[in-house]
Motif scaffolding. Sequence first.
Motif, short mmCIF file in Angstrom:
data_model
loop_
_atom_site.label_atom_id
_atom_site.label_comp_id
_atom_site.label_asym_id
_atom_site.label_seq_id
_atom_site.Cartn_x
_atom_site.Cartn_y
_atom_site.Cartn_z
N ALA A 1 0.72 -1.27 0.19
CA ALA A 1 0.15 -0.09 0.09
C ALA A 1 0.79 1.23 -0.05
O ALA A 1 0.44 2.25 -0.95
N LEU B 1 -0.39 2.23 -3.98
CA LEU B 1 -1.64 3.20 -4.51
C LEU B 1 -1.09 4.06 -5.59
O LEU B 1 -1.73 4.25 -6.72
N TRP C 1 0.68 1.33 10.17
CA TRP C 1 -0.19 2.54 9.89
C TRP C 1 0.55 3.87 9.31
O TRP C 1 -0.27 4.50 8.48
N VAL D 1 1.54 3.04 5.73
CA VAL D 1 0.24 2.95 4.74
C VAL D 1 -0.27 4.45 4.60
O VAL D 1 -0.74 4.99 3.53
N GLY D 2 -0.14 5.18 5.83
CA GLY D 2 -0.82 6.58 5.87
C GLY D 2 0.35 7.44 4.70
O GLY D 2 -0.64 8.37 4.25
N VAL E 1 -1.23 6.72 1.34
CA VAL E 1 -2.59 7.25 1.17
C VAL E 1 -2.59 8.66 0.81
O VAL E 1 -3.47 9.49 0.22
N GLU F 1 -1.48 9.52 -2.47
CA GLU F 1 -2.61 9.20 -3.60
C GLU F 1 -3.68 10.08 -3.51
O GLU F 1 -3.98 10.51 -4.41
N LEU F 2 -3.91 10.51 -2.12
CA LEU F 2 -5.05 11.70 -2.11
C LEU F 2 -4.58 13.03 -2.77
O LEU F 2 -5.35 13.70 -3.34
#
Length: 331
Positions: free
Chosen positions: A213, A217, A285, A288-289, A292, A295-296
């Motif tokens: 991830a 992503l 976490w 992965v954060g 993310v 990606e955002l």
Amino acid sequence: MFVAAHRAEWDRLGQLAQHAGRVRGPEADELVRLYQRAATHLSIVRTEAPDPALVARLSTLVARARSAITGTDSPAWREFGLFFARRLPAALYLGGRWWVPTALAFLAVSGLIAVWVATNTDVQGSIAAPEQIQQMTKPGGAYEAYYSSNPAGSFAAEVWTNNAWIAAGCLLLGVLLGVPVVFLLWGNALNLGVGIGLMTAAGRGDVFLGLLAPHGLLELTAVFVASGIGLRLGWTVIDPRGRTRAEALAAEGRSVVAVALGLVCVLAVSGAIEAFVTPSGLPTWARVGIGVLAELLFLAYVFVVGRRAARMGETGDVDARYAEDTLPTAV
């Protein structure tokens, strides 16, 4: 009907652009307003009814008005800024109708393969011997060791180069009616599904996803974008939408180049994350954060900045003054 409804506005814009040096006050505001409307009209015509003569006329008009508003000087830094602020996000946004469905189809196929592999021991046995699968899926095995197999700097360069080649292949080979793109996507979907399936069968699917991830992503999104734009290029060969194939491929090809240059930067970021974040000692976490968040930010760049740029008439193509001259043709 469309031309008749807006001809007066276009003629007025042409007059204001011609005498831009003497335009002041309300006329300057009118020039900007008519330029924005003409840019919107150009976007509509290109999308809905791409008549070559009308596109050429509006492209020239919009280019003249833009030069009148911004001035004739166009230093390299300004072109660089326009590329990342407007042209690239617009190209990514307008390509969304191709790459978003591509992403959904890819994820669905990968998910089905993962479930098939994870729940079927016969399938697992056809992939590799039980001892080999154990070596791949155990703690510290091949799937985990891959991310720390080389020094982070050289690994980032290797990952970036590999992914850049995949993206370039998806973009450029799309001209062959999109067939090579489908094969490239299938190979990646198969590898991803098998990896998730084997790790899930070993009870370590969460570990695999935790490793994938952070960088995956953004990396997969870049592949989806390249594949979708490549498929659009292939469809242009089949349906040039009222243009000659040469004109259609020239316009699409310039957008492909813009997307390719942008994806080089996107893949550099994902490669750095894969080399420095994925194998790091950060908790899952946190890793992965970071993925993310990256990606955002990319999706916001596409669907917020890109949508705004597209509404202003940007298509990802170069300015009309840098594009080829187009002769009116009967349609």
